[in-house]
Write a protein that holds these residues in place. Structure first.
Motif, PDB file in Angstrom:
ATOM      1  N   LEU A  43       0.814  -1.207   0.000  1.00  0.00           N
ATOM      2  CA  LEU A  43       0.000   0.000   0.000  1.00  0.00           C
ATOM      3  C   LEU A  43       0.854   1.267   0.000  1.00  0.00           C
ATOM      4  N   LYS A  44       1.975   1.229   0.716  1.00  0.00           N
ATOM      5  CA  LYS A  44       2.820   2.421   0.757  1.00  0.00           C
ATOM      6  C   LYS A  44       3.350   2.736  -0.646  1.00  0.00           C
ATOM      7  N   SER A  46      -0.069   2.494  14.250  1.00  0.00           N
ATOM      8  CA  SER A  46       0.857   3.498  13.720  1.00  0.00           C
ATOM      9  C   SER A  46       1.055   3.315  12.208  1.00  0.00           C
ATOM     10  N   SER A  47       1.083   2.076  11.746  1.00  0.00           N
ATOM     11  CA  SER A  47       1.226   1.829  10.312  1.00  0.00           C
ATOM     12  C   SER A  47       0.005   2.317   9.555  1.00  0.00           C
ATOM     13  N   LEU A  96      -2.753   6.299   6.165  1.00  0.00           N
ATOM     14  CA  LEU A  96      -3.829   7.285   6.030  1.00  0.00           C
ATOM     15  C   LEU A  96      -3.278   8.684   5.823  1.00  0.00           C
ATOM     16  N   THR A  97      -2.142   8.976   6.426  1.00  0.00           N
ATOM     17  CA  THR A  97      -1.516  10.281   6.200  1.00  0.00           C
ATOM     18  C   THR A  97      -1.065  10.415   4.753  1.00  0.00           C
ATOM     19  N   GLN A  98      -0.529   9.325   4.202  1.00  0.00           N
ATOM     20  CA  GLN A  98      -0.160   9.346   2.782  1.00  0.00           C
ATOM     21  C   GLN A  98      -1.387   9.570   1.894  1.00  0.00           C
ATOM     22  N   VAL A  99      -2.497   8.914   2.243  1.00  0.00           N
ATOM     23  CA  VAL A  99      -3.723   9.118   1.473  1.00  0.00           C
ATOM     24  C   VAL A  99      -4.191  10.555   1.582  1.00  0.00           C
TER      25      VAL A  99
END
Length: 505
Positions: A328-329, A416-417, A422-425
């Protein structure tokens, strides 16, 4: 004196000499013979003793010399004498035949004159004659053979330019490819100009058909170029410009003049090609996707919560989704970069109406219906004109991301992962938000969709996911407000708290 001597000797010489010539042959007499007169003058100068002693010997010697000369001449030229004699004997028969031929020629001259008049009348330039037309065309073809050969070479030159431009395409050969494509387009324009000048020429029509086949290959090459990875703005603008020249019928595919923008079908073509490039780039993550699918399978086949405590020691227990996190990352990174590049390239290449493009994109993502501009109400098209392609394209992009998140994000159990993903999204939504495509509120609808499916455990997990998403958004807006308050003042901070300003990672 010499004349008198000749008169005296003339009877004796005629009686002792050869027989006189016939009446039909005339010869000069001795009195008029220059040789005889010259000899008589010489005799008068000699003495009597010389006449009796030396003169007979001299005459005998001269006669003998003359005889020897005649014999030598006869030996050398006897063939010529014989031929002359034969011709002289045939001359009597040739002269009458020549006279007959002359009379015949005189009789044939009027017929020849009539034929000459008929030929000049039939083949005169003033009249129409198929023979003269064929001859005139053959002469014209002979004069213009160089031009015709140049025209016949145009399709081959066009195909060579197209094939060489396709071979030279790439980041390192942009100028060379540009020159080749420009040359190909100039050749095609020249061929179309020839068709305009000579619409009834079979040769020109055949050349136009061959040129159209070459331009189809060029169109294929250009569309392939739009699907290239990491395409630059300048290259994309050149490619779209070439497509406008190669396929002008795509400017208005409906043919009714009711286009709301200047993109025609090129906008949709560009977005489809860039979407294909994005999909092919994401397909490179298939090895990571397979590992994530294995974790999804283990998660779905895991025992219920009541039996999980007793089976915690088993080796086949489901892990925390590390492979899914890696997938996903990387997926979100590629999606963020490519989606922003696609929409920004589209907005820079295709000119749209001001302030309407962003509204249509935002309305398409949020599900709202935007009223058309006032001037569109004046269109006569009963089917109404379609909105720009970019207005509906972000919906497909967002659905591509949300489907992936809905499938794989529940595998990640580490809080945390999940917050990092979600921060990347959120950053991805902020990037598209600069272009009017912020989709940060769409993820809040995942809980409602999952509840309708009737899966209690999955709905609970997704509800937790939505709450985490809301917390990440609150933290992001709070941090954005503080940063903007420190840099630009309270007015910018108010806008940042609304989530309108992007924050870099």
């Amino acid at each position: 004196m010499a004349d008198s001597i000749l008169e005296v000797l003339s009877p004796h010489l005629d009686s002792n000499g050869p027989p006189p010539p016939s009446s039909s042959r005339t010869s000069p007499s001795l009195s008029t013979d220059a040789t005889a007169l010259k000899y008589m003058n010489r005799l008068t100068t000699l003495s009597l003793d010389s006449l009796k002693s030396t003169e007979p010997q001299s005459i005998s010697h001269s006669a003998h010399s003359t005889l020897l000369s005649l014999q030598a001449l006869s030996n050398r030229s006897h063939k010529a004498f014989i031929a002359s004699s034969d011709h002289l004997s045939n001359l009597q028969g040739l002269i009458p035949s020549l006279s007959q031929e002359v009379k015949k020629l005189q009789n044939e001259i009027p017929k020849l004159d009539e034929e000459a008049v008929r030929f000049s009348t039939r083949y005169s330039k003033a009249g129409e004659n198929p023979v003269l037309d064929r001859r005139r065309k053959a002469m014209q073809l002979s004069r213009n053979v160089d031009r015709i050969s140049d025209i016949l070479e145009l399709p081959a030159l066009l195909s060579t330019a197209v094939s060489s431009s396709a071979a030279a395409s790439g980041p390192a050969a942009g100028s060379l490819s540009t020159n080749k494509y420009s040359t190909a387009l100039d050749l095609y324009s020249h061929i179309k100009r020839l068709q305009t000048l000579y619409p009834d020429s079979p040769l020109v029509n055949d050349i136009v058909l061959q040129a159209e086949d070459a331009m189809k290959d060029m169109t294929t090459n250009l569309i392939t170029g739009l699907r290239a990875q990491n395409i630059r703005l300048a290259a994309a603008m050149r490619t779209v410009g070439w497509l406008r020249r190669v396929a002008p019928e795509l400017e208005n595919p409906r043919g009714n003049g009711g286009s709301t923008s200047d993109e025609g079908a090129f906008g949709a073509l560009f977005l489809v090609c860039r979407l294909a490039s994005l999909v092919s780039t994401l397909e490179a993550l298939d090895p990571l996707r397979e590992l994530a699918d294995q974790e999804t399978k283990r998660r779905t086949e895991a025992p219920s919560s009541e039996q999980r405590s007793s089976n915690s020691a088993k080796t086949n227990a489901w892990s925390g989704g590390q492979q899914t996190e890696r997938f996903l990352k990387r997926y979100i990174e590629i999606y963020r970069e490519q989606s922003f590049a696609i929409v920004s390239l589209y907005k820079n290449i295709f000119t749209t109406e001001p302030s309407s493009d962003t509204e249509l994109i935002t309305a398409s993502i949020s599900g709202l219906k935007t009223q058309p501009p006032p001037k569109q109400a004046k269109k006569i098209d009963p089917l109404q004109t379609l909105p720009p392609t970019v207005a509906t394209f972000p919906i497909h992009l967002v659905r591509l991301l949300t489907d992936t998140l809905r499938t794989y994000l529940p595998n990640v159990r580490d809080k945390s992962s999940r917050e990092s993903l979600l921060t990347q999204v959120l950053y991805c939504a902020a990037s598209l938000g600069r272009l009017g495509g912020d989709f940060s509120m769409i993820l809040t609808e995942l809980e409602a969709e999952d509840e309708e499916e009737g899966e209690d455990e999955e709905s609970e997990a997704d509800g937790e996911l939505v709450r985490e998403w809301e917390q990440v958004m609150r933290k992001h807006r709070a941090l954005a407000g503080k940063l903007e308050q420190l840099t630009n003042g309270p007015s910018s901070a108010a806008n940042a708290t609304k989530g309108l300003l992007p924050v870099s990672s």
